[in-house]
Design a protein around this motif. Structure first.
Motif: not given
Length: 405
Positions: A24-30
């Protein structure tokens, strides 16, 4: 010690939870801790511990976000901007090399033009020289996890051997081991379209769309790939999605594959360029030139576009009937065609599909633009760590990305 009746251990559960948060951090972050808890179903306290673990491995950082109400702004989790991969795409006219950080961000893009199509040895020498020149920047700013190479050809999935890259003149070429020794990093190689679909599924036009098909039109022909649920459908040996060799004209031009009338022999970038009197050095002018040509039915450009759209429609009909994708993403000059003429024009050329698979089909241009193959090549490097963040050991405190807690 078992954590549940399936036999998963506490360590297995923790690895799975770390992977969820990291993805999630990789694809959606921050993304905030509360958003992570909501997306994963994991408690806030456990999320805090998982984020701390990922930070200690140099994979994420936390900073204060923008306050939405009175009080201290909440912390947001972002993929670490200093953890990166080298992404490479060799083509007939140039080799493209980029630094791509976690989060799919291209922070440096270098283009090395070729006077002629490079041999595998010349390609390796060029890459080594470019990286040697970048070494001070790389050593000072980034922790590199590896090198990903997007190859315009057939690549064996298990060892990265290039079985055939016809337009490059490469056959049975295994360069990953030699490159790894030269640059001191693990090296991964895959078909360029497979890299493209990985990038678009993670960050671009195909995100959250289930089954997508990607068609990339480049100077070396037309590549294709299929993603299901974000993962590439490679086939038995990793060669699925070769839609460039779909039959679209039974009396067409001979193809290097031995057939005639393949999509990539009838739908070609060089013919589009010629029709609007451009050469490959002026590729950046293709879209405005095609846009002007499309407005005048008498121009060679308009006629060539209509011819190529007709053949593209034939290929799309087979794709829709056999795979029933939610979305077809068009990259390279195919994406340019889509932007110029619009989705409805290309859909009119499809026709003849079975009921239920075509009405809500989306045709989208690649969202990542010219960097799609580089972002996808970096995903090959990042994916093993995203799937299991514990592959990276804890970093010394002084080497970690600064974080606010």
């Amino acid at each position: 010690m078992s954590a549940d009746s399936t036999g998963a251990t506490i360590d297995d559960v923790r690895r799975s939870n770390l992977a969820q948060v990291m993805k999630i951090a990789h694809q959606r972050g921050p993304v905030s801790r509360s958003e992570l808890a909501k997306a994963t179903g994991i408690s806030r306290s456990t999320i805090a511990a998982l984020v701390a673990d990922l930070h200690e491995r140099g994979l994420v950082t936390e900073t204060h976000g923008v306050a939405k109400r009175v009080g201290r702004p909440s912390l947001v989790v972002t993929a670490a901007p200093t953890t990166a991969a080298i992404a490479i795409n060799p083509e007939v006219d140039a080799t493209h090399l980029a630094i791509v950080t976690l989060g799919g961000r291209v922070v440096r893009h270098v283009t090395h033009r070729h006077e002629r199509v490079p041999t595998p040895g010349e390609f390796l020498n060029a890459v080594t020289a470019i990286l040697d020149g970048m070494r001070p920047e790389l050593d000072a700013r980034y922790r590199l996890l590896g090198v990903g190479v997007a190859v315009p050809g057939l690549v064996r999935a298990d060892d990265g051997t290039v079985l055939l890259a016809h337009h490059l003149g490469w056959s049975e070429v295994s360069f990953t081991g030699e490159m790894s020794d030269a640059v001191g990093l693990p090296v991964y190689a895959a078909n360029d379209a497979n890299c493209g679909v990985m990038g678009e599924a993670a960050f671009g036009a195909g995100r959250d769309l289930g089954t997508i098909v990607y068609l990339n039109g480049g100077p070396s022909g037309i590549g294709g790939a299929i993603a299901v649920g974000g993962g590439v459908l490679g086939g038995h040996t990793g060669h699925s999605g070769e839609f460039g060799h779909s039959l679209v004209e039974s009396s067409g031009q001979p193809c290097h594959c031995g057939a005639v009338g393949c999509l990539e022999t009838e739908v070609r970038r060089d013919r589009l360029l010629q029709s609007v009197r451009l050469d490959s050095s002026r590729i950046d002018e293709l879209m405005p030139a095609l846009s002007r040509a499309w407005l005048d039915p008498s121009t060679a450009g308009r006629q060539e576009m209509q011819r190529q759209i007709r053949y593209l429609g034939v290929a799309l009909r087979g794709i829709v009937n056999s795979l029933n994708p939610r979305c077809v993403v068009l990259g390279g000059f195919l994406g340019t065609l889509l932007k110029v003429v619009g989705e409805a024009e290309i859909k009119r050329a499809v026709g003849g599909t079975l009921p239920g698979g075509f009405e809500d089909l989306m045709l989208r241009p690649a969202a990542l633009g010219d960097e799609i193959l580089l972002v996808g090549a970096a995903e090959m490097v990042f994916q093993p760590v995203i799937d299991d963040p514990t592959r990276l050991s804890l970093m010394p405190l002084t080497a970690r990305v600064p974080s606010l807690t």
